[in-house]
Design an enzyme around this catalytic site. Structure first.
Site, PDB file in Angstrom:
ATOM      1  CG  HIS A  72       3.363   1.758 -11.459  1.00 14.80           C
ATOM      2  ND1 HIS A  72       2.702   0.979 -10.560  1.00 14.80           N
ATOM      3  CD2 HIS A  72       3.125   1.213 -12.676  1.00 14.80           C
ATOM      4  CE1 HIS A  72       2.088  -0.015 -11.197  1.00 14.80           C
ATOM      5  NE2 HIS A  72       2.345   0.111 -12.482  1.00 14.80           N
ATOM      6  CE1 TYR A 200       2.812   0.941  -1.924  1.00 11.15           C
ATOM      7  CE2 TYR A 200       3.435  -0.328   0.013  1.00 11.15           C
ATOM      8  CZ  TYR A 200       3.735   0.168  -1.241  1.00 11.15           C
ATOM      9  OH  TYR A 200       4.963  -0.099  -1.811  1.00 11.15           O
ATOM     10  N   PRO A 288       9.628  -4.821   4.110  1.00 13.75           N
ATOM     11  CG  PRO A 288       8.382  -6.606   3.280  1.00 13.75           C
ATOM     12  CD  PRO A 288       9.157  -6.173   4.467  1.00 13.75           C
ATOM     13  CE  LYS A 292      12.871   3.816  -0.372  1.00 15.68           C
ATOM     14  NZ  LYS A 292      12.455   4.015  -1.742  1.00 15.68           N
ATOM     15  CE1 TYR A 387       6.401   2.825  -2.201  1.00 17.66           C
ATOM     16  CE2 TYR A 387       7.019   3.275  -4.479  1.00 17.66           C
ATOM     17  CZ  TYR A 387       6.458   2.440  -3.526  1.00 17.66           C
ATOM     18  OH  TYR A 387       5.976   1.211  -3.910  1.00 17.66           O
TER      19      TYR A 387
END
Ligand code: FAD
Ligand code: DHB
Length: 394
Positions: A72, A200, A288, A292, A387
């Protein structure tokens, strides 16, 4: 029984450590409280940072991940009725891999068994002894029989509720903790992902996340109250809530699994005590939202394996100060990166969830921060570089 390194726990941390040590000719035994079937089917994390991908590939256990994993190059942030893409590739030149934690675990168990190396499942009554001396021991029961495993080192890879951290005298530990007033209800569903990349969502009704495991299986999460009972969430209620929060065309489909994850930030310092080393969730937990948890476990054992490898390197004098140096640095080396991942995970959690104590001012500030991230390259880049993963070594 005797080995060089006794590893407690066959999660990603314990199994990867075992594999890395075996590659360097270091003997170890892995002890796991649950069954092989249980650990191979425990649905948990799904995002691998680019360096976790590199570590698995360099260790020779990445072939199936490279074939079946989904690369991704960005994520979507959804808020105030609109979706905005954060382009990791453009902002960092990196990508992440979507590949379920239980698939990583299956690949590592397969590699360990193929190498005919010991991993004992279904053990109980594990206790650790004398790790402040040169000859630590692990006692455990297997098939009704009591065993003692003598070793040079113990790796505590036994997760948050394990026995290793709990055995360290409390006065030797500094604990840092924050418990969040919400949890995630996670489902695995037999439907094609409704978006090609993760979404998200910060919605008035609460946070939601659309993720996936394959072109036919979706992984979805909803913010809920921590004391909620999973049984109170019918499939229909879950689908309706997901549609309301994510604002995507989401077909209903068979729900394969449902679970509730509490949200906590936690760090135990230091991560080593004489000849005991804690790694992964045994030493730290992140909420979460930043994806990570599994990545930190991989990073810890990457550092620990390097330290143990230099200890056992031919020519280095066992117990000599040069041999111990890399191991002495283990805790400090890991904690620098862990605290940055803690900060990021806390920040993503604060940015995206609904907090009951928020005033209208707090809510507007949260939306303004999201607006800022999607309109400023500098802000988007900060999110993106955290990220995809900060460098493994300082
Ligand atoms: P674990 O995977 O917990 O492995 C520890 C192992 O030790 C287990 O197999 C356990 O059975 C074993 N063990 C425990 N005690 C003993 C004992 N006394 N003797 C022998 N063996 C023992 N992270 C994300 O990034 N995204 C997510 O969506 C996400 N969801 C999660 C959901 C849940 C319910 C949980 C608990 C965690 C989740 N995480 C998530 C975090 C992520 O899965 C962990 O960070 C990761 O599993 C850490 O790996 P580990 O090997 O350190 O620990
Ligand atoms: C997944 C889990 C996470 O915690 C996250 O931030 C992204 C994806 C997942 O399980 O796919």
């Amino acid at each position: 029984m005797r080995t060089q390194v006794a590893i407690i726990g066959a999660g990603p941390a314990g199994l990867l450590l075992a594999h890395l040590l075996h590659q360097h000719g270091i003997e170890c035994v892995v002890l796991e409280a649950k069954s092989r079937h249980y650990v191979e089917n425990r649905v948990r994390a799904g995002v691998l940072e680019h360096q976790s991908v590199d570590v698995l590939n360099e260790a020779g256990v990445g072939a199936r991940m490279m074939k079946e994993g989904l690369l991704h190059h960005g994520i979507f942030l959804h808020f105030a009725g609109r979706s905005h893409r954060i382009d990791f590739e453009e902002l960092t030149g990196r990508a992440v891999m979507i590949y379920g934690q239980q698939e990583v675990v299956k690949d590592l168990i397969a590699a360990r068994l193929a190498a005919r190396q010991p991993v004992y499942f279904d053990v109980d009554a594990v206790s650790i002894h004398d790790f402040d001396t040169g000859s630590p021991r692990v006692r455990f029961r297997m098939k009704e029989e009591q065993h003692t495993l003598e070793c040079d080192f113990i790796a505590g890879c036994d997760g948050f509720h394990g026995v290793c951290r709990a055995t360290v005298p409390p006065q030797q530990l500094s604990l840092y903790e924050r418990v969040y007033p919400f949890a995630w209800l996670g489902i695995l569903a037999q439907i094609p992902p409704a978006s090609h990349e993760l979404i998200y969502a910060n919605d008035e009704r609460g946070f939601a996340l659309l993720s996936m495991r394959s072109p036919t299986v979706s992984r979805l999460y909803l913010q809920c109250a921590p004391e909620e009972d999973v049984e109170g969430w019918s499939d229909e209620r879950i689908w309706n809530e997901l549609r309301a929060r994510l604002n995507v065309e989401l077909p209903s489909g068979p729900v394969l699994q449902k679970s509730l994850t509490p949200m906590r930030s936690f760090v135990a310092e230091p991560m080593s005590f004489g000849r005991l080393f804690l790694a992964g969730d045994a030493a730290h937990i992140v909420p979460p939202t930043g994806a990570k948890g599994m990545n930190l476990a991989i990073a810890d054992v990457h550092v620990l394996a390097r330290g143990l490898e230099s200890f056992y390197r031919p020519g280095s004098r066992p117990g000599g100060s040069a041999a111990m140096q890399a191991l002495n640095d283990y805790s400090q080396t890991c904690l620098g990166r862990i605290w940055k991942a803690q900060r990021f995970s806390w920040w993503m959690t604060s940015l995206l969830h609904r907090f009951d104590e928020h005033t209208p001012f707090d809510r507007r500030r949260q939306l303004a921060e999201l607006e800022y991230i999607v309109s400023s390259r500098a802000a988007a880049q900060t999110l993106a570089e955290n990220y995809v993963g900060l460098p493994l070594s300082p």
